[in-house]
Design a protein around this motif. Structure first.
Motif, PDB file in Angstrom:
ATOM      1  N   ALA A  14      40.786  35.433  53.633  1.00 53.43           N
ATOM      2  CA  ALA A  14      39.629  36.213  54.078  1.00 53.43           C
ATOM      3  C   ALA A  14      39.491  37.495  53.261  1.00 53.43           C
ATOM      4  CB  ALA A  14      39.764  36.540  55.560  1.00 53.43           C
ATOM      5  N   LEU A  15      40.625  38.152  52.972  1.00 59.69           N
ATOM      6  CA  LEU A  15      40.583  39.359  52.148  1.00 59.69           C
ATOM      7  C   LEU A  15      40.106  39.035  50.739  1.00 59.69           C
ATOM      8  CD1 LEU A  15      41.219  42.338  51.633  1.00 59.69           C
ATOM      9  CD2 LEU A  15      43.591  41.684  51.171  1.00 59.69           C
ATOM     10  N   SER A  16      40.617  37.957  50.165  1.00 59.25           N
ATOM     11  CA  SER A  16      40.197  37.547  48.820  1.00 59.25           C
ATOM     12  C   SER A  16      38.708  37.242  48.784  1.00 59.25           C
ATOM     13  CB  SER A  16      41.008  36.333  48.373  1.00 59.25           C
ATOM     14  OG  SER A  16      40.638  35.926  47.076  1.00 59.25           O
ATOM     15  N   ALA A  17      38.207  36.564  49.846  1.00 52.49           N
ATOM     16  CA  ALA A  17      36.780  36.219  49.896  1.00 52.49           C
ATOM     17  C   ALA A  17      35.917  37.480  49.962  1.00 52.49           C
ATOM     18  CB  ALA A  17      36.500  35.321  51.102  1.00 52.49           C
ATOM     19  N   LEU A  18      36.327  38.445  50.795  1.00 56.82           N
ATOM     20  CA  LEU A  18      35.553  39.683  50.913  1.00 56.82           C
ATOM     21  C   LEU A  18      35.486  40.407  49.575  1.00 56.82           C
ATOM     22  CD1 LEU A  18      34.107  41.857  52.576  1.00 56.82           C
ATOM     23  CD2 LEU A  18      36.363  42.823  53.095  1.00 56.82           C
ATOM     24  N   THR A  70      43.777  37.291  32.526  1.00 55.36           N
ATOM     25  CA  THR A  70      45.203  37.071  32.258  1.00 55.36           C
ATOM     26  C   THR A  70      46.043  37.431  33.470  1.00 55.36           C
ATOM     27  OG1 THR A  70      44.876  37.543  29.910  1.00 55.36           O
ATOM     28  CG2 THR A  70      47.126  37.674  30.759  1.00 55.36           C
ATOM     29  N   GLY A  71      45.728  38.560  34.102  1.00 60.29           N
ATOM     30  CA  GLY A  71      46.471  38.982  35.285  1.00 60.29           C
ATOM     31  C   GLY A  71      46.383  37.970  36.407  1.00 60.29           C
ATOM     32  N   ALA A  72      45.190  37.402  36.622  1.00 55.46           N
ATOM     33  CA  ALA A  72      45.022  36.393  37.675  1.00 55.46           C
ATOM     34  C   ALA A  72      45.848  35.153  37.383  1.00 55.46           C
ATOM     35  CB  ALA A  72      43.548  36.051  37.823  1.00 55.46           C
ATOM     36  N   LEU A  73      45.843  34.697  36.130  1.00 53.63           N
ATOM     37  CA  LEU A  73      46.597  33.494  35.770  1.00 53.63           C
ATOM     38  C   LEU A  73      48.103  33.716  35.910  1.00 53.63           C
ATOM     39  CD1 LEU A  73      44.577  32.340  32.626  1.00 53.63           C
ATOM     40  CD2 LEU A  73      44.552  31.304  34.911  1.00 53.63           C
ATOM     41  N   VAL A  74      48.593  34.853  35.409  1.00 47.16           N
ATOM     42  CA  VAL A  74      50.028  35.123  35.495  1.00 47.16           C
ATOM     43  C   VAL A  74      50.453  35.325  36.950  1.00 47.16           C
ATOM     44  CG1 VAL A  74      51.888  36.679  34.786  1.00 47.16           C
ATOM     45  CG2 VAL A  74      50.060  36.101  33.180  1.00 47.16           C
ATOM     46  N   MET A  75      49.610  35.965  37.745  1.00 44.22           N
ATOM     47  CA  MET A  75      49.924  36.139  39.163  1.00 44.22           C
ATOM     48  C   MET A  75      50.076  34.785  39.849  1.00 44.22           C
ATOM     49  SD  MET A  75      50.566  38.237  41.606  1.00 44.22           S
ATOM     50  CE  MET A  75      49.951  39.842  41.098  1.00 44.22           C
ATOM     51  N   GLY A  76      49.276  33.817  39.438  1.00 43.92           N
ATOM     52  CA  GLY A  76      49.391  32.481  40.006  1.00 43.92           C
ATOM     53  C   GLY A  76      50.741  31.850  39.749  1.00 43.92           C
ATOM     54  N   PHE A  77      51.388  32.220  38.659  1.00 43.76           N
ATOM     55  CA  PHE A  77      52.698  31.676  38.336  1.00 43.76           C
ATOM     56  C   PHE A  77      53.834  32.424  39.028  1.00 43.76           C
ATOM     57  CE2 PHE A  77      50.408  29.688  34.842  1.00 43.76           C
ATOM     58  CZ  PHE A  77      51.053  28.470  34.718  1.00 43.76           C
ATOM     59  N   VAL A  78      53.760  33.764  39.048  1.00 43.43           N
ATOM     60  CA  VAL A  78      54.913  34.528  39.522  1.00 43.43           C
ATOM     61  C   VAL A  78      54.932  34.721  41.031  1.00 43.43           C
ATOM     62  CG1 VAL A  78      55.014  35.772  37.335  1.00 43.43           C
ATOM     63  CG2 VAL A  78      53.818  36.816  39.264  1.00 43.43           C
ATOM     64  N   MET A 131      35.935  42.434  37.447  1.00 46.22           N
ATOM     65  CA  MET A 131      36.444  42.733  38.783  1.00 46.22           C
ATOM     66  C   MET A 131      36.677  41.497  39.664  1.00 46.22           C
ATOM     67  SD  MET A 131      37.128  45.796  38.565  1.00 46.22           S
ATOM     68  CE  MET A 131      37.711  45.938  40.247  1.00 46.22           C
ATOM     69  N   PRO A 132      35.854  40.429  39.601  1.00 49.41           N
ATOM     70  CA  PRO A 132      36.195  39.241  40.403  1.00 49.41           C
ATOM     71  C   PRO A 132      37.571  38.661  40.051  1.00 49.41           C
ATOM     72  CG  PRO A 132      33.900  39.139  39.711  1.00 49.41           C
ATOM     73  CD  PRO A 132      34.504  40.307  39.001  1.00 49.41           C
ATOM     74  N   PHE A 133      37.965  38.721  38.791  1.00 52.43           N
ATOM     75  CA  PHE A 133      39.302  38.240  38.417  1.00 52.43           C
ATOM     76  C   PHE A 133      40.395  39.164  38.966  1.00 52.43           C
ATOM     77  CE2 PHE A 133      36.559  36.669  34.877  1.00 52.43           C
ATOM     78  CZ  PHE A 133      36.673  35.315  35.175  1.00 52.43           C
ATOM     79  N   VAL A 134      40.089  40.462  39.033  1.00 52.90           N
ATOM     80  CA  VAL A 134      41.035  41.399  39.645  1.00 52.90           C
ATOM     81  C   VAL A 134      41.192  41.076  41.130  1.00 52.90           C
ATOM     82  CG1 VAL A 134      41.455  43.827  40.217  1.00 52.90           C
ATOM     83  CG2 VAL A 134      40.526  43.215  37.972  1.00 52.90           C
ATOM     84  N   ALA A 135      40.084  40.719  41.786  1.00 52.52           N
ATOM     85  CA  ALA A 135      40.137  40.401  43.214  1.00 52.52           C
ATOM     86  C   ALA A 135      41.053  39.219  43.500  1.00 52.52           C
ATOM     87  CB  ALA A 135      38.727  40.113  43.723  1.00 52.52           C
ATOM     88  N   LEU A 136      41.111  38.263  42.587  1.00 48.73           N
ATOM     89  CA  LEU A 136      41.978  37.105  42.788  1.00 48.73           C
ATOM     90  C   LEU A 136      43.456  37.477  42.808  1.00 48.73           C
ATOM     91  CD1 LEU A 136      40.219  34.474  40.473  1.00 48.73           C
ATOM     92  CD2 LEU A 136      40.192  34.551  42.980  1.00 48.73           C
ATOM     93  N   VAL A 173      32.099  41.147  47.238  1.00 45.64           N
ATOM     94  CA  VAL A 173      31.709  42.497  46.825  1.00 45.64           C
ATOM     95  C   VAL A 173      31.655  42.613  45.300  1.00 45.64           C
ATOM     96  CG1 VAL A 173      32.403  44.922  46.838  1.00 45.64           C
ATOM     97  CG2 VAL A 173      32.588  43.566  48.921  1.00 45.64           C
ATOM     98  N   THR A 174      32.686  42.127  44.624  1.00 40.79           N
ATOM     99  CA  THR A 174      32.724  42.271  43.163  1.00 40.79           C
ATOM    100  C   THR A 174      31.677  41.393  42.477  1.00 40.79           C
ATOM    101  OG1 THR A 174      34.519  40.626  43.096  1.00 40.79           O
ATOM    102  CG2 THR A 174      35.143  42.954  43.094  1.00 40.79           C
ATOM    103  N   LEU A 175      31.423  40.201  43.004  1.00 44.44           N
ATOM    104  CA  LEU A 175      30.366  39.359  42.426  1.00 44.44           C
ATOM    105  C   LEU A 175      28.989  39.993  42.626  1.00 44.44           C
ATOM    106  CD1 LEU A 175      31.609  35.789  43.422  1.00 44.44           C
ATOM    107  CD2 LEU A 175      31.423  36.714  41.101  1.00 44.44           C
ATOM    108  N   ALA A 176      28.786  40.607  43.794  1.00 39.74           N
ATOM    109  CA  ALA A 176      27.514  41.293  44.037  1.00 39.74           C
ATOM    110  C   ALA A 176      27.342  42.465  43.078  1.00 39.74           C
ATOM    111  CB  ALA A 176      27.459  41.782  45.480  1.00 39.74           C
ATOM    112  N   MET A 177      28.414  43.228  42.843  1.00 43.96           N
ATOM    113  CA  MET A 177      28.339  44.343  41.901  1.00 43.96           C
ATOM    114  C   MET A 177      28.102  43.854  40.477  1.00 43.96           C
ATOM    115  SD  MET A 177      31.277  47.012  43.155  1.00 43.96           S
ATOM    116  CE  MET A 177      31.024  48.027  44.618  1.00 43.96           C
ATOM    117  N   THR A 178      28.733  42.742  40.117  1.00 47.46           N
ATOM    118  CA  THR A 178      28.512  42.174  38.785  1.00 47.46           C
ATOM    119  C   THR A 178      27.068  41.744  38.616  1.00 47.46           C
ATOM    120  OG1 THR A 178      30.809  41.408  38.687  1.00 47.46           O
ATOM    121  CG2 THR A 178      29.242  40.386  37.177  1.00 47.46           C
TER     122      THR A 178
END
Length: 514
Positions: free
Chosen positions: A109-113, A206-214, A146-151, A117-122
């Motif tokens: 739910a937090l990720s969706a919010l 890159t941050g989103a992809l690496v976060m998915g691994f670690v 910013m949407p990638f940061v949100a992930l 917000v970030t997609l609307a700003m984009t």
């Protein structure tokens, strides 16, 4: 591959998982303290390395671009910071401080919010860019990161709760290296300012992809169930208001100094802030680690001991660093940056005094107050600090020049310390100001000796080094004579932090095998 990384691609957390994989429920108090000590060293080292890499990258890119290009990127970055402030909303902090781990549904739910917000700003940024031209288009590209940061936020929450800073540092270092590599390569290839703009997107992706691994939970699937995070809104808004206060304070200072003192004084103030980044790196690591640590260990007598120990160690450790910096300033500043920047030195003593008092107390109390849900006390202290800083600095800017900015920092830091100390003292029986007395007085004396040596030595780099050495020696010898126990405790904490950062626990090894 960083420690704790999975040898598999990013995964999604589904509805049937209940709670994402997490380590923070099973951690003992001793293991939490060990990870906190490791986090201080890892985050401090990470900040220093990022500072050096960023400096090298800026030197290369600055030779290929003109000041106008850097100004365009600065405008875009200001919008990125604003988007990050709005999209986060402090909700992640609410999940970090909570005793029970967040569920997969709450994280979704937090990720969706944040994505909404970030997609609307984009989308808004892209729509505005059509009629406004180049600057707006560059800003829109940067905001699109910013949407990638949100992930990344769900993973950051889980890793912060478990104090797994080695994995967080792996994500952040990978982002920095990819950003600088992409920026330097594309700018050198002739893409100009667009290289820097697109590097922002590359960094976030890159941050989103690496976060998915670690992260043990991988990437969390967004869920439009905003009711689940509604209880976090009150604390989150107060938490984020503190960050907004700091941002507005810095901008108000910059604009006021430029308006009242001109661009030259603003330039002096900007370099002074850059010079203070080194002690800030240490304080930021302590601030960052103290919040999740206190959230796990804030009950009963244990909280009293942790807060007391924090102010003891911070007052001595930061006192040494700040005394050396203040004592070396008359030679260090002109020796490193040139004689035209000599006036920056008069800002440094006040700035160091403000950090010595305000920094030590805030490190000891902010994490605790956030952990018990009293973000309002931190917000009040931050607001009053900002107002006092502006009032003192701007009132004295004309008669004292840029020295008033350092003086304002010292007075504001003292006011903030009093406010935070009073708020913490209402909850736990701690003595926050008595431990500060000896380090601050000895630091002032040591810095005065160092300042005299540096100034009378001709204001050169070598005289600055000599002055800093004398200041550090006076502080170390005098503090050891006055309170040998706290000095030993501080050095032991530093040694433990290094050892903890370089060691591997059984829990981490088991997580890697899974």
């Amino acid at each position: 591959m960083p420690d704790g990384a999975h040898g598999k691609p990013p995964t999604e957390v589904g509805m049937d998982t209940g709670r994402p994989p997490s380590e923070d429920e099973a951690l003992s108090a001793d293991e939490l303290k060990r990870r906190a000590k490791a986090g201080v060293f890892l985050v401090s080292t990470r900040g220093l390395v990022i500072l050096l890499i960023g400096f090298a990258g800026n030197v290369i890119v600055a030779r290929l671009l003109n000041p106008d290009d850097f100004g365009v990127v600065a405008i875009g970055m200001s919008f990125v910071l604003f988007a990050g402030l709005v999209s986060d909303g402090g909700l992640g902090a609410g999940l970090i401080r909570r005793r029970e781990p967040p569920s997969a549904e709450e994280l979704g739910a937090l990720s969706a919010l944040q994505l909404v917000v970030t997609l609307a700003m984009t989308g808004l940024a892209l729509a505005v860019a059509v009629p406004l031209g180049r600057i707006a288009w560059v800003t829109a590209v940067m905001v699109a990161s910013m949407p990638f940061v949100a992930l990344q936020f769900p993973g950051r929450i889980l890793l912060e709760r478990a104090l797994l800073y080695r994995r967080l540092v792996a994500v952040e270092m990978t982002q920095v290296l990819c950003f600088q590599g992409w920026a330097v390569g594309t700018v050198a290839a002739g893409f100009g300012v667009w290289g820097l703009a697109t590097a922002t997107v590359v960094r976030a992706l890159t941050g989103a992809l690496v976060m998915g691994f670690v992260c043990p939970a991988g990437l969390v699937r967004p869920r439009l169930e905003f009711r689940l995070i509604k209880p976090l809104v009150g604390f989150g808004l107060r938490f984020q208001a503190v960050n907004a206060t700091w941002l507005l304070r810095d901008q108000a200072l910059n604009l006021s100094v430029a308006a009242l003192g001109g661009a030259a004084q603003l330039g002096l103030w900007t370099l002074a802030k850059r010079l203070m980044e080194m002690p800030y790196l240490v304080l930021q690591s302590l601030w960052r680690v103290s919040f999740p640590t206190m959230s796990r260990l804030h009950e009963g007598d244990r909280a009293t001991g942790l807060v007391q120990q924090s102010v003891d160690i911070a007052s001595v450790g930061m006192g040494l660093v700040l005394t050396v910096l203040a004592g070396s300033a008359p030679g260090l500043v002109p020796g490193l940056f040139g004689a035209q920047w000599r006036e920056v030195a008069v800002i440094v003593p006040g700035a160091c005094l403000g950090l010595a008092v305000g920094g030590a107390v805030s490190v000891a109390t902010q994490g605790y107050l956030y952990a018990v849900g009293d973000a309002q006390a931190v917000l009040r202290a931050s607001l009053l600090q900002a107002l006092v800083w502006l009032a003192v600095a701007l009132a004295l800017l004309e008669p004292l020049g840029v020295a008033s900015l350092g003086l304002g920092w010292a007075v504001a830091g003292t006011v903030e310390a009093l406010m935070l100390g009073r708020a913490a003292g209402r909850r736990i029986p701690v003595h926050l100001f008595r431990p500060l007395l000896a380090p601050v007085l000895i630091g002032v004396c040591g810095a005065s000796v160092g300042w005299t040596v540096a100034a009378r030595g001709g204001g050169t780099l070598w005289s600055g080094i000599a002055g800093g050495g004398c200041a550090g020696a006076v502080f170390t010898v005098a503090m050891t004579a006055v309170n040998r126990r706290v000095v030993r405790q501080t050095w032991a904490f530093v040694a433990d932090s290094v050892r903890a950062a370089l060691s591997h626990t059984r829990q981490e090894a088991g997580e890697r095998r899974r």
